[in-house]
Design a protein around this motif. Sequence first.
Motif, PDB file in Angstrom:
ATOM      1  N   GLN A 273       0.901  -1.192   0.058  1.00  0.00           N
ATOM      2  CA  GLN A 273      -0.009   0.168   0.012  1.00  0.00           C
ATOM      3  C   GLN A 273       0.858   1.181  -0.130  1.00  0.00           C
ATOM      4  OE1 GLN A 273      -2.368  -0.616   3.333  1.00  0.00           O
ATOM      5  NE2 GLN A 273      -4.132  -1.669   2.453  1.00  0.00           N
ATOM      6  N   ILE A 274       2.075   1.210   0.766  1.00  0.00           N
ATOM      7  CA  ILE A 274       2.925   2.337   0.832  1.00  0.00           C
ATOM      8  C   ILE A 274       3.514   2.631  -0.715  1.00  0.00           C
ATOM      9  CG2 ILE A 274       5.126   3.394   1.755  1.00  0.00           C
ATOM     10  CD1 ILE A 274       4.197   1.976   4.453  1.00  0.00           C
ATOM     11  N   LEU A 275       4.228   1.546  -1.075  1.00  0.00           N
ATOM     12  CA  LEU A 275       4.468   1.659  -2.629  1.00  0.00           C
ATOM     13  C   LEU A 275       3.444   2.209  -3.556  1.00  0.00           C
ATOM     14  CD1 LEU A 275       6.933  -1.426  -2.641  1.00  0.00           C
ATOM     15  CD2 LEU A 275       7.622   0.826  -2.201  1.00  0.00           C
ATOM     16  N   ASN A 276       2.275   1.812  -3.420  1.00  0.00           N
ATOM     17  CA  ASN A 276       1.381   1.974  -4.521  1.00  0.00           C
ATOM     18  C   ASN A 276       0.921   3.677  -4.211  1.00  0.00           C
ATOM     19  OD1 ASN A 276       0.795   0.020  -6.436  1.00  0.00           O
ATOM     20  ND2 ASN A 276       0.067  -1.269  -4.813  1.00  0.00           N
ATOM     21  N   SER A 277       1.131   4.056  -3.240  1.00  0.00           N
ATOM     22  CA  SER A 277       0.683   5.538  -2.763  1.00  0.00           C
ATOM     23  C   SER A 277       1.535   6.407  -2.966  1.00  0.00           C
ATOM     24  CB  SER A 277       0.417   5.733  -1.347  1.00  0.00           C
ATOM     25  OG  SER A 277       1.649   5.422  -0.450  1.00  0.00           O
ATOM     26  N   LEU A 278       2.872   5.998  -3.552  1.00  0.00           N
ATOM     27  CA  LEU A 278       3.983   7.077  -3.942  1.00  0.00           C
ATOM     28  C   LEU A 278       3.558   7.575  -5.528  1.00  0.00           C
ATOM     29  CD1 LEU A 278       7.160   5.032  -2.893  1.00  0.00           C
ATOM     30  CD2 LEU A 278       6.000   7.072  -1.829  1.00  0.00           C
ATOM     31  N   ALA A 279       3.605   8.636  -5.789  1.00  0.00           N
ATOM     32  CA  ALA A 279       3.316   9.276  -7.070  1.00  0.00           C
ATOM     33  C   ALA A 279       4.249   8.578  -8.263  1.00  0.00           C
ATOM     34  CB  ALA A 279       3.809  10.897  -7.089  1.00  0.00           C
ATOM     35  N   GLU A 280       5.442   8.258  -7.795  1.00  0.00           N
ATOM     36  CA  GLU A 280       6.218   8.033  -8.904  1.00  0.00           C
ATOM     37  C   GLU A 280       5.823   6.497  -9.440  1.00  0.00           C
ATOM     38  OE1 GLU A 280       8.854  10.561  -6.531  1.00  0.00           O
ATOM     39  OE2 GLU A 280       7.153   8.907  -6.242  1.00  0.00           O
ATOM     40  N   VAL A 281       5.218   5.778  -8.545  1.00  0.00           N
ATOM     41  CA  VAL A 281       4.843   4.329  -8.995  1.00  0.00           C
ATOM     42  C   VAL A 281       3.534   4.222  -9.525  1.00  0.00           C
ATOM     43  CG1 VAL A 281       4.393   2.104  -7.757  1.00  0.00           C
ATOM     44  CG2 VAL A 281       6.269   3.589  -6.835  1.00  0.00           C
ATOM     45  N   LYS A 282       3.335   3.534 -10.501  1.00  0.00           N
ATOM     46  CA  LYS A 282       2.120   3.251 -11.366  1.00  0.00           C
ATOM     47  C   LYS A 282       1.377   1.796 -10.753  1.00  0.00           C
ATOM     48  CE  LYS A 282       0.479   2.041 -16.099  1.00  0.00           C
ATOM     49  NZ  LYS A 282       0.999   1.721 -17.476  1.00  0.00           N
ATOM     50  N   GLU A 283       2.521   0.967 -10.448  1.00  0.00           N
ATOM     51  CA  GLU A 283       1.994  -0.308  -9.899  1.00  0.00           C
ATOM     52  C   GLU A 283       2.876  -1.034  -9.207  1.00  0.00           C
ATOM     53  OE1 GLU A 283       0.075  -4.572 -11.734  1.00  0.00           O
ATOM     54  OE2 GLU A 283       0.571  -2.779 -13.064  1.00  0.00           O
TER      55      GLU A 283
ATOM     56  N   LEU B 123      12.054   5.104   1.930  1.00  0.00           N
ATOM     57  CA  LEU B 123      12.578   4.643   3.226  1.00  0.00           C
ATOM     58  C   LEU B 123      11.985   5.564   4.228  1.00  0.00           C
ATOM     59  CD1 LEU B 123      16.539   3.835   2.931  1.00  0.00           C
ATOM     60  CD2 LEU B 123      14.639   2.418   3.497  1.00  0.00           C
ATOM     61  N   LYS B 124      11.757   7.095   4.004  1.00  0.00           N
ATOM     62  CA  LYS B 124      11.069   7.790   4.842  1.00  0.00           C
ATOM     63  C   LYS B 124       9.600   7.374   5.096  1.00  0.00           C
ATOM     64  CE  LYS B 124      14.064  11.789   4.017  1.00  0.00           C
ATOM     65  NZ  LYS B 124      14.287  13.093   3.279  1.00  0.00           N
ATOM     66  N   GLU B 125       9.136   6.849   3.966  1.00  0.00           N
ATOM     67  CA  GLU B 125       7.625   6.417   3.893  1.00  0.00           C
ATOM     68  C   GLU B 125       7.222   5.293   4.537  1.00  0.00           C
ATOM     69  OE1 GLU B 125       5.085   8.210   2.712  1.00  0.00           O
ATOM     70  OE2 GLU B 125       6.398  10.032   2.080  1.00  0.00           O
ATOM     71  N   MET B 126       8.303   4.370   4.893  1.00  0.00           N
ATOM     72  CA  MET B 126       8.177   3.127   5.533  1.00  0.00           C
ATOM     73  C   MET B 126       8.650   3.204   6.881  1.00  0.00           C
ATOM     74  SD  MET B 126       8.048   0.396   3.145  1.00  0.00           S
ATOM     75  CE  MET B 126       8.170   0.239   1.461  1.00  0.00           C
ATOM     76  N   PRO B 127       7.772   2.071   7.897  1.00  0.00           N
ATOM     77  CA  PRO B 127       8.153   2.207   9.000  1.00  0.00           C
ATOM     78  C   PRO B 127       9.553   1.642   9.236  1.00  0.00           C
ATOM     79  CG  PRO B 127       6.168   1.041   8.726  1.00  0.00           C
ATOM     80  CD  PRO B 127       6.565   1.471   7.099  1.00  0.00           C
ATOM     81  N   LYS B 128      10.305   1.954  10.352  1.00  0.00           N
ATOM     82  CA  LYS B 128      11.564   1.790  10.381  1.00  0.00           C
ATOM     83  C   LYS B 128      12.153   0.312  10.723  1.00  0.00           C
ATOM     84  CE  LYS B 128      12.745   6.152  12.723  1.00  0.00           C
ATOM     85  NZ  LYS B 128      13.430   6.726  14.162  1.00  0.00           N
ATOM     86  N   LYS B 129      11.148  -0.417  10.813  1.00  0.00           N
ATOM     87  CA  LYS B 129      11.483  -1.955  10.695  1.00  0.00           C
ATOM     88  C   LYS B 129      11.801  -2.433   9.474  1.00  0.00           C
ATOM     89  CE  LYS B 129       6.681  -4.091  10.782  1.00  0.00           C
ATOM     90  NZ  LYS B 129       5.934  -5.172  11.189  1.00  0.00           N
ATOM     91  N   TYR B 130      11.531  -1.771   8.347  1.00  0.00           N
ATOM     92  CA  TYR B 130      11.730  -2.384   7.234  1.00  0.00           C
ATOM     93  C   TYR B 130      12.947  -1.710   6.350  1.00  0.00           C
ATOM     94  CZ  TYR B 130       6.603  -3.648   7.342  1.00  0.00           C
ATOM     95  OH  TYR B 130       5.449  -4.026   7.991  1.00  0.00           O
TER      96      TYR B 130
ATOM     97  N   LEU C 108      12.646   6.715  -9.137  1.00  0.00           N
ATOM     98  CA  LEU C 108      12.092   6.640  -7.594  1.00  0.00           C
ATOM     99  C   LEU C 108      13.520   6.773  -6.922  1.00  0.00           C
ATOM    100  CD1 LEU C 108       9.688   6.343  -5.746  1.00  0.00           C
ATOM    101  CD2 LEU C 108      10.343   3.899  -5.709  1.00  0.00           C
ATOM    102  N   ASP C 109      13.256   7.770  -6.050  1.00  0.00           N
ATOM    103  CA  ASP C 109      14.387   8.326  -4.882  1.00  0.00           C
ATOM    104  C   ASP C 109      14.345   6.905  -3.848  1.00  0.00           C
ATOM    105  OD1 ASP C 109      16.059   8.972  -3.156  1.00  0.00           O
ATOM    106  OD2 ASP C 109      15.521  11.070  -3.097  1.00  0.00           O
ATOM    107  N   ILE C 110      15.206   6.240  -3.503  1.00  0.00           N
ATOM    108  CA  ILE C 110      15.496   5.277  -2.584  1.00  0.00           C
ATOM    109  C   ILE C 110      15.073   5.616  -0.961  1.00  0.00           C
ATOM    110  CG2 ILE C 110      17.674   5.167  -2.401  1.00  0.00           C
ATOM    111  CD1 ILE C 110      15.276   1.843  -2.207  1.00  0.00           C
ATOM    112  N   ASP C 111      15.743   6.777  -0.928  1.00  0.00           N
ATOM    113  CA  ASP C 111      15.610   7.523   0.387  1.00  0.00           C
ATOM    114  C   ASP C 111      14.131   8.037   0.618  1.00  0.00           C
ATOM    115  OD1 ASP C 111      18.605   7.450   1.022  1.00  0.00           O
ATOM    116  OD2 ASP C 111      18.754   9.415  -0.120  1.00  0.00           O
ATOM    117  N   LYS C 112      13.479   8.462  -0.364  1.00  0.00           N
ATOM    118  CA  LYS C 112      11.989   8.802  -0.282  1.00  0.00           C
ATOM    119  C   LYS C 112      11.124   7.708   0.040  1.00  0.00           C
ATOM    120  CE  LYS C 112       8.049  10.927  -2.750  1.00  0.00           C
ATOM    121  NZ  LYS C 112       7.737  11.396  -3.898  1.00  0.00           N
TER     122      LYS C 112
END
Length: 239
Positions: free
Chosen positions: A21-31, A55-62, A49-53
Amino acid sequence: MKVKYHIEGMTCNGCRTQVEQILNSLAEVKEAHVHLETREASLVLHKPLDIDKVLKEMPKKYTITEKKEDKSNANHIVATEKTKTRQLFPLFLILGYITMASILLNYKQWDADNFMMDFMGLFYIVFSFFKLLDLSGFAKSFAMYDPLANKLSSYAWVYPFIEIGLGLMFLMRFNIQIALLVTIVVLGITTFGVTKVLLDKKSIQCACLGTALKLPMTKATFIENAIMLVMAFLMLFNR
């Protein structure tokens, strides 16, 4: 653009769903599709896609890292294909000569049946010649994929002479009906064996040109037999 990421920290389907769900919510991600078993995410992107961006959207456990394509393996595949093509060159060259000779024999008064009979006759004569250069070697190689030769060793030994007989019958226009029926049976058995080898992805030597020329068993072998079978059926139904 398609990319793959390796994701650590997922322990259940709930985690997988959250990450997806987090990945699909990113503007750069189509699917985006996330797989728990392989800890892998497959993304289709509108733009890089910026990998740092992420990581900021993900909970720290990932933790997430981009998977790089194994270019060495890709190069190995390309090199293998080139090698196979080079090995098959004699087969394509011989078929080209047989085709040209058959055309020249019939170009003044073109007749499709006569062209096919000359092609099949020359095919059998030329291919039998290469088999007879090393009859014992051919018999061993042929038995590895032809079902009848595998069960009856004597069949592999007489096969080149069957080809000579069929070749003369086609070139001399002698008992063509019988020659066509024998062709369908003989090549039908061989084609069945070739198909099984290809489906099983086994790496064995093709004996179509004997052992003098080292040819790998490939789709080209299947196509070669299929051409002869198609010609045999066409002439049989037109008679």
